[in-house]
Write a protein that holds these residues in place. Structure first.
Motif, short mmCIF file in Angstrom:
data_model
loop_
_atom_site.label_atom_id
_atom_site.label_comp_id
_atom_site.label_asym_id
_atom_site.label_seq_id
_atom_site.Cartn_x
_atom_site.Cartn_y
_atom_site.Cartn_z
N VAL A 134 0.84 -1.20 0.00
CA VAL A 134 0.00 0.00 0.00
C VAL A 134 0.88 1.26 0.00
O VAL A 134 0.62 2.22 -0.74
N LEU A 135 1.92 1.25 0.84
CA LEU A 135 2.84 2.39 0.85
C LEU A 135 3.53 2.56 -0.50
O LEU A 135 3.67 3.68 -1.01
N TYR A 136 3.96 1.45 -1.07
CA TYR A 136 4.63 1.51 -2.37
C TYR A 136 3.67 2.04 -3.44
O TYR A 136 4.03 2.89 -4.26
N ALA A 137 2.43 1.51 -3.45
CA ALA A 137 1.48 1.93 -4.47
C ALA A 137 1.10 3.40 -4.32
O ALA A 137 0.79 4.08 -5.30
N ALA A 138 1.13 3.92 -3.09
CA ALA A 138 0.73 5.30 -2.87
C ALA A 138 1.77 6.29 -3.36
O ALA A 138 1.42 7.41 -3.77
N PHE A 139 3.04 5.91 -3.36
CA PHE A 139 4.10 6.88 -3.68
C PHE A 139 4.90 6.53 -4.93
O PHE A 139 5.55 7.41 -5.50
#
Length: 625
Positions: free
Chosen positions: A372-377
């Motif tokens: 989720v963190l990777y997909a957000a940034f």
């Protein structure tokens, strides 16, 4: 052999060699030379100890004098890097003095010590026999979590027949079936260790325990992720894992996983139901595994009425199982499917990072959070996917010149042809007949005109001359049609439409298409993309084409034009056409009409947007009002 003599090394580090050495030692007497040194070596391997001393009371009593005297060193052994003195030193005597009373009362005693700045544990185990003999075992700090298991192992061999017995006394072979003795269990452990396959080893274990305990059935189950899975049943080479009885056995094994010690039938209704299903009232189960870890296996005994395995016998079975479980686990791991082995290795690695409980849910939660963190940034290169086809503007349609029938067809689609090469011929028999008729009329009307001229019949001459001209025009048309009877290639190229088998003998009308021929030059790509992705395609976008006939080659493209009118393609919905130029020369084997997959670069986009934009767009359309 005296205490000062060099110690014997009994037993190899592997479990099979150790069991065989202990069996051989059991058949000897303590009065034989070297017995105590070999016994000490066996204890060192069995308990994973640094050093072992065997000491006996000189006066033959359990009472230890206050000054620590009265102990005689019978045998000793140590690791290669550690010295073993020929006599008991002060530190060893102090440990014996402190542990002897408790070992005489309970059979063993344990206390922490510090020797030369190293933290250790001293374990004293009283040996069976008339003469008081203690084994003092020095255990390293790294084995702290396994102290209870190591103490149990030392007690299991404390009743060696030779210990304290005079030379020449034979070892009793007959044992009660309900109380397996150590010699028989060691023999069974040897048989299990020698098995080359996991199924043979498991079957040897359960059959041997059934014979030694007098049980009607003995079952072994492996523990995977907190649940027991039935692995072997005595006297059965194969069994159905999905039956109701097998499920009941596994449920009984699961009950034992949460119970310390031996679980008897009167302690849980599951074992009672299993006993009723088997018709055997005495059912017990015990979990097996390291002291500091979760259970690895479960043993279940089902005995007939009037039979029961006593507590000492079960303790000896547990100790023997501790010797053979590593071998059984090794065979099981070796024979499992490689995917399961990889899963278990990954689980162990994850457990070392996340803890042993609920490994997979934790791993999934951590992986989901990181994603989720990777997909957000993070951003990815977004590509619009579509289909593409090779095309060329250098094409020519070859049609029938008159109504008739195809007399011959010389080529088919895909064949290369040369300029002027004959492709097909139309039937000319009817035209030949018309040509003869028209030629005859021309001659007849010419003769009539000459006759009228000679007779000075000028009106009749004009009529005959006009009819002759009509006949000549009809003859010219017929001969022009005859010239079109042969269909020839207008230039060098490839036939892209037209099949010999379909054209031969087929009736055709004037203007019907017979062949389409194309030059293999000026090839470009016509791509179709979905309507929803059309706004994402930038001007002069680059991309790639992969032909169905050559999926390993990526052909670079550049979009040159967008046809602004959508085309409907069935369930695919509206599609837009793009024209793109290939950024490399065409190969010799490429043909117009070849198709493949097209990917057009649409720039970098957020990962979360790439994964969700289609769903978001659909929701916006559904929820729009």
């Amino acid at each position: 052999m005296g205490a000062a003599d060099p110690p014997h090394t009994l037993g190899a580090p592997d479990a099979l060699g150790l069991v065989q050495a202990l069996q051989a030692l059991r058949r000897r007497s303590s009065g034989e030379p070297g017995f105590w040194d070999e016994y000490a070596a066996g204890l060192r391997h069995l308990c994973r100890a640094r050093r072992v001393w065997i000491a006996g009371r000189v006066d033959g009593t359990d009472a230890a004098p206050a000054d620590g005297s009265g102990w005689q060193l019978l045998g000793a052994v140590a690791e290669v890097a550690l010295p073993v003195a020929g006599a008991l030193d002060a530190a060893t005597l102090a440990s014996l003095q402190a542990l002897a009373p408790r070992a005489a009362d309970k059979g063993f005693a344990l206390m922490p010590v510090t020797h030369e700045g190293v933290a250790l544990f001293h374990l004293a185990v009283r040996q069976a026999g008339e003469r008081p003999v203690l084994a003092l075992i020095e255990i390293p700090q790294r084995e702290r979590a396994s102290l209870n298991e190591l103490a149990l192992r030392a007690q299991l061999v404390a009743d060696m027949p030779g210990v304290g017995a005079p030379a020449g006394v034979a070892v009793e072979e007959g044992v009660p079936a309900a109380s397996p003795t150590l010699p028989a269990l060691l023999a069974l452990a040897t048989e299990v260790q020698r098995a080359a396959h996991g199924s043979a080893a498991r079957l040897a274990l359960v059959n041997g325990l059934a014979a030694l305990s007098g049980a009607s059935h003995v079952a072994l189950g492996w523990v995977d992720e907190g649940r027991a899975q039935l692995a072997a049943i005595s006297h059965l080479d194969r069994f159905e894992a999905g039956t109701d009885l097998a499920a009941l056995v596994e449920a009984a094994m699961d009950e034992s996983l949460a119970h310390e010690g031996v679980l008897q039938a009167d302690q849980t209704p599951v074992l009672q139901r299993l006993g009723e299903a088997l018709g055997l009232p005495a059912v017990c189960a015990m979990a097996l595994g390291p002291e500091d870890g979760p259970p690895e296996a479960v043993l279940l005994f089902a005995l007939p009425e009037g039979r029961a395995v006593d507590e000492p016998g079960l303790a000896r079975v547990r100790g023997m199982a501790a010797l053979v479980l590593p071998r059984l686990a090794e065979l099981r791991q070796r024979e499992r499917w490689w995917g399961l082995r990889a899963r278990d290795a990954l689980r162990l690695r994850l457990a070392s990072w996340l803890g042993p409980r609920h490994v997979w849910p934790k791993a999934v939660a951590v992986a989901a959070g990181l994603f989720v963190l990777y997909a957000a940034f993070a951003t990815w290169d977004y590509r619009v996917h579509g289909t593409g086809q090779l095309a060329t503007d250098s094409t020519r349609v070859l049609a029938a010149g008159y109504d008739g029938r195809v007399d011959s067809a010389e080529t088919s689609a895909g064949e290369r042809v040369q300029s002027g090469q004959l492709l097909a011929t139309l039937d000319t028999r009817e035209l030949r007949q018309q040509e003869n008729d028209a030629d005859a009329e021309v001659r007849r009307f010419g003769a009539e005109a000459d006759k009228a001229r000679a007779a000075a019949a000028w009106a009749e001459m004009e009529v005959a001359t006009a009819r002759q001209r009509q006949a000549q025009a009809r003859l010219a048309r017929v001969r022009e049609a005859l010239a079109q009877a042969e269909v020839r290639a207008p230039f060098d190229g490839v036939i892209v439409e037209g099949e010999r088998k379909d054209l031969l003998g087929a009736p055709v009308k004037k203007g019907d298409k017979l062949f389409r021929i194309a030059r293999v030059e000026g090839l470009y790509v016509v791509a179709t993309v979905p309507e929803g992705d059309m706004p994402l395609v930038p001007a002069q976008a680059s991309g790639e084409l992969v032909l169905v006939s050559d999926p390993d080659r990526r052909i670079p493209l550049r979009v040159t034009a967008v046809i602004p009118v959508a085309q409907t393609k069935g369930q695919d919905g509206n599609q837009f056409l793009l024209r793109a130029e290939m950024q490399q020369p065409a190969a010799d084997w490429w043909r117009p009409g070849m198709s493949g997959a097209v990917r057009i670069d649409a720039g970098e986009r957020n990962v979360a947007w790439i994964l969700t934009h289609r769903l978001v767009d659909k929701l916006r359309l559904w929820l729009w009002w």
